[in-house]
Scaffold this active site. Structure first.
Site, mmCIF file in Angstrom:
data_model
loop_
_atom_site.group_PDB
_atom_site.id
_atom_site.type_symbol
_atom_site.label_atom_id
_atom_site.label_comp_id
_atom_site.label_asym_id
_atom_site.label_seq_id
_atom_site.Cartn_x
_atom_site.Cartn_y
_atom_site.Cartn_z
ATOM 1 N N ASP A 5 0.824 -1.211 0.000
ATOM 2 C CA ASP A 5 0.000 0.000 0.000
ATOM 3 C C ASP A 5 0.860 1.262 0.000
ATOM 4 O O ASP A 5 2.057 1.235 0.315
ATOM 5 C CB ASP A 5 -0.960 0.011 1.188
ATOM 6 N N GLU A 61 -0.111 -0.895 5.711
ATOM 7 C CA GLU A 61 1.023 -0.473 6.533
ATOM 8 C C GLU A 61 0.972 1.021 6.831
ATOM 9 O O GLU A 61 1.475 1.468 7.864
ATOM 10 C CB GLU A 61 2.337 -0.818 5.815
#
Length: 354
Positions: free
Chosen positions: A72, A126
């Protein structure tokens, strides 16, 4: 669904990954692409948990390592699609951390006989709240799949090894007073003024430098926020200074909290967040061989990263990936081609060494 060509160069693969928009919470398309590509690689056991992928070799080696990276990114801001100019790849996520993920994918596909068993982990969420973190979810749902002797997190480190990480603690230090009209201030007690000793202690504080496994971690204790006040004509009855303590991985959470409370024994303190750091474990033979293979000198990681999640599982871990960490999340995010190639070569040399 976009397709990933794992036989392409790591630079081309980096650009392909960058061009698949994957802001936290919308990792589905990139995870689908990674899963499809890895399922075509012989010799890998694949498990998907939400938008996280675990791919494991089962070669019966005496040691196992985990190599992990998140898929991400923070939100896009006019920095897609990717482009390459003068030996530099530009675009959201190029630094944090699709360059590192491209290296991982290329090696997972091309190294069929690594000298250690490898667990490749590509995970989600994350960049947002810790409770959503895909690596943390894997540790809760499938801890056996993360079991290893050593771990590498592909966070950007300018292509250098950064061992472990500092822990981080946030606390609110609160003073209380008594409200009064500011024209009759003597009838109240100013809570903001009551913070003066706290600020004086913080300003005078000399952070420690502590050696852990051969690396020297520099601590830090700082005010990062302050709030108080009711109105322009009211003496405030409450004020709060928010403090961030970055502590060496030789301390646990309880010890870090004790340091903060010991500095401010007469104040009301609320610990609002705490995460322990990670020892680098550079005395471990696997870690020593890794540092030697990739070259350079290992450095300490002053910020907190997900290596701490491996430390919580008893696994020594380091950070190693292409990209300048100061450019992570920046609108001009970019990674030198040379660093992508160097990280690939370093990891390949370590994983294939006899």
């Amino acid at each position: 669904m976009p397709a990933l060509d794992l036989t392409a160069s790591t630079v081309e693969l980096t650009r392909t990954l960058v061009d698949i928009e994957s802001v936290s919470g919308d990792e589905g398309p990139i995870t689908d692409a990674v899963e499809a590509a890895l399922r075509a690689v012989p010799g890998l056991d694949i498990l998907r948990d939400g938008d996280a992928i675990v791919a494991r070799t089962r070669l019966g080696r005496s040691s196992r390592v985990v190599i992990a990276g998140h898929l991400d990114t923070v939100p896009v801001n006019g920095n897609l699609p990717s482009r390459t100019e003068d030996g530099v790849v530009w675009g959201r996520g190029s630094v944090d951390m699709k360059g590192g993920c491209a290296v991982m994918l290329a090696l997972a596909a091309s190294i069929t006989e690594p000298v250690v068993d490898v667990t490749w982990v590509f995970y989600d969420h994350e960049e947002v709240d810790s409770s959503l973190n895909g690596l943390g979810r894997l540790a809760r749902n499938h801890p056996e799949l993360l079991a290893a002797d050593f771990a590498i997190l592909g966070e950007p480190t300018d292509g250098e090894v950064e061992g472990g990480c500092n822990g981080t603690l946030r606390a609110d230090i609160r003073t209380r007073g008594k409200r009064a009209h500011s024209a009759r201030a003597w009838m109240g007690e100013n809570a903001i003024h009551g913070l003066a000793p706290v600020l004086a202690t913080l300003a005078a504080y000399q952070p420690e430098s502590i050696e852990v496994d051969g690396l020297v971690y520099r601590e830090g204790l700082n005010a990062v926020g302050i709030r108080g006040g009711v109105a322009g004509n009211v003496i405030p009855d409450e004020a709060v200074v928010s403090v961030n303590y970055r502590f060496a991985p030789s301390r646990n959470a309880a010890q870090a909290e004790a340091v903060v409370r010991g500095l401010f024994p007469d104040f009301e303190i609320e610990i609002t967040d705490i995460a322990e750091g990670a020892r680098p474990g550079l005395d471990d033979p696997l870690a020593q061989a890794f540092v030697k293979a990739v070259g350079g000198q290992a450095k300490p990681k002053y910020g907190w990263t997900d290596v701490a999640r491996f430390a919580a599982l008893g696994i020594p871990a380091v950070n190693y990936g292409p990209g300048d960490p100061s450019l992570a999340h920046a609108d001009d995010e970019r990674v030198p081609v040379e660093q992508i190639v160097r990280c690939e070569q370093g990891l390949r040399a370590w994983l294939t060494a006899s």
